[in-house]
Design an enzyme around this catalytic site. Sequence first.
Site, PDB file in Angstrom:
ATOM      1  N   GLY A  13     -23.675  22.109  49.931  1.00 58.48           N
ATOM      2  CA  GLY A  13     -24.097  23.457  49.180  1.00 58.48           C
ATOM      3  C   GLY A  13     -24.546  24.603  50.417  1.00 58.48           C
ATOM      4  O   GLY A  13     -25.060  24.165  51.351  1.00 58.48           O
ATOM      5  N   THR A 141     -29.399  22.073  55.933  1.00 63.30           N
ATOM      6  CA  THR A 141     -29.515  21.248  54.721  1.00 63.30           C
ATOM      7  C   THR A 141     -30.901  21.738  54.170  1.00 63.30           C
ATOM      8  O   THR A 141     -31.771  21.849  55.226  1.00 63.30           O
ATOM      9  CB  THR A 141     -29.736  19.846  54.575  1.00 63.30           C
ATOM     10  OG1 THR A 141     -29.930  19.014  53.218  1.00 63.30           O
ATOM     11  CG2 THR A 141     -30.329  19.172  55.654  1.00 63.30           C
ATOM     12  N   ASP A 143     -32.662  19.982  52.321  1.00 62.20           N
ATOM     13  CA  ASP A 143     -33.678  18.777  52.126  1.00 62.20           C
ATOM     14  C   ASP A 143     -34.457  18.572  53.267  1.00 62.20           C
ATOM     15  O   ASP A 143     -35.526  17.777  53.253  1.00 62.20           O
ATOM     16  CB  ASP A 143     -32.662  17.678  51.802  1.00 62.20           C
ATOM     17  CG  ASP A 143     -32.180  17.676  50.333  1.00 62.20           C
ATOM     18  OD1 ASP A 143     -32.854  18.458  49.334  1.00 62.20           O
ATOM     19  OD2 ASP A 143     -31.012  17.294  50.086  1.00 62.20           O
ATOM     20  N   MET A 189     -34.919  19.674  44.144  1.00 59.80           N
ATOM     21  CA  MET A 189     -34.011  18.813  44.744  1.00 59.80           C
ATOM     22  C   MET A 189     -34.671  17.987  45.905  1.00 59.80           C
ATOM     23  O   MET A 189     -35.895  18.204  46.245  1.00 59.80           O
ATOM     24  CB  MET A 189     -32.900  19.818  45.531  1.00 59.80           C
ATOM     25  CG  MET A 189     -32.004  20.439  44.806  1.00 59.80           C
ATOM     26  SD  MET A 189     -30.913  21.224  45.542  1.00 59.80           S
ATOM     27  CE  MET A 189     -29.742  19.968  46.260  1.00 59.80           C
ATOM     28  N   ARG A 191     -33.280  14.055  47.035  1.00 54.18           N
ATOM     29  CA  ARG A 191     -32.910  12.880  46.665  1.00 54.18           C
ATOM     30  C   ARG A 191     -33.740  11.642  47.313  1.00 54.18           C
ATOM     31  O   ARG A 191     -34.387  10.840  46.534  1.00 54.18           O
ATOM     32  CB  ARG A 191     -31.576  12.567  47.094  1.00 54.18           C
ATOM     33  CG  ARG A 191     -31.112  11.052  46.544  1.00 54.18           C
ATOM     34  CD  ARG A 191     -29.483  10.820  46.932  1.00 54.18           C
ATOM     35  NE  ARG A 191     -28.408  12.002  46.269  1.00 54.18           N
ATOM     36  CZ  ARG A 191     -28.155  11.745  45.261  1.00 54.18           C
ATOM     37  NH1 ARG A 191     -28.344  10.553  44.495  1.00 54.18           N
ATOM     38  NH2 ARG A 191     -27.484  12.804  44.950  1.00 54.18           N
ATOM     39  N   GLU A 246     -36.139  15.645  42.475  1.00 59.56           N
ATOM     40  CA  GLU A 246     -35.081  14.928  41.385  1.00 59.56           C
ATOM     41  C   GLU A 246     -35.173  13.448  41.810  1.00 59.56           C
ATOM     42  O   GLU A 246     -34.657  12.705  41.113  1.00 59.56           O
ATOM     43  CB  GLU A 246     -33.860  15.584  41.824  1.00 59.56           C
ATOM     44  CG  GLU A 246     -33.407  15.287  43.171  1.00 59.56           C
ATOM     45  CD  GLU A 246     -31.992  16.063  43.418  1.00 59.56           C
ATOM     46  OE1 GLU A 246     -31.298  16.443  42.573  1.00 59.56           O
ATOM     47  OE2 GLU A 246     -31.637  16.148  44.720  1.00 59.56           O
TER      48      GLU A 246
END
Length: 278
Positions: A13, A141, A143, A189, A191, A246
Amino acid sequence: MAKKNAFYAQSGGVTAVINASACGVIETARANKQIGKVYAGHNGIIGALREELIDTSKESAKTISALRHTPSGAFGSCRYKLKSIEENRAEYERLIEVFKAHNIGYFFYNGGGDSADTCLKISQLSETMGYPLQAIHIPKTVDNDLPITDNCPGFGSVAKYVAISTKEAAMDIASMCESSTKVFILEVMGRHAGWIAAAGGLAGTNGDEPPHIILFPEIAFDRDKFLAKVDESVKKHGYCVIVASEGTQYEDGRFVADAGAKDAFGHTQLGGVAPTLA
């Protein structure tokens, strides 16, 4: 020694700053006397497999510099997982074939954890097949979960976005909660890492300001405690604002919003934690 060219590609992404990393790679390579041209892969590693290479030497210094402020992915990105060399040797041989054809001795892959894995496989490939290649991962990223990096390029922009979105949504809910929606859930977002969810906390300056609840992947979800906290918040403030990652999961490791499918990299397909909680 003859100069070797470089191959740069974007993966996963795209973030608000991935093109700034591209600018850094290209400008630094141009200043390096050991590196010749920089080729960019059209749509990531797929561009190498299809031999769709963009010769960045044809672009002016002004154009490359402008990448610092250009959104999206200038060269196109991809979500493509390379299998092991034992599983798909032909794919790796194709990469080497293209690299040889364009005299590529440097491989820069700009992405997250799975992209770093691809970079490692390319590095191992070069040794296995006796082709000299420097494989270097360029971190990216939202994240913020890559080892060694402190603040990964991409996280700052999403942290700002989530904080502002949480603040704006909270103000809307607060102004209408008397006769309308009393509970708002913002799904973000993350994980396995709760950095993005934590960024929602920047919306409040004290314990009474929203978000009233933040759900992290690292902290086991307890349904009863969660509902009790929501009830307490609504009674105290008139409403409750929740930021939920998420990757929110139960104590046994099951995701609260397991979609029952796998993505291209073999990860559990997530999405829908907000309606599940609602």
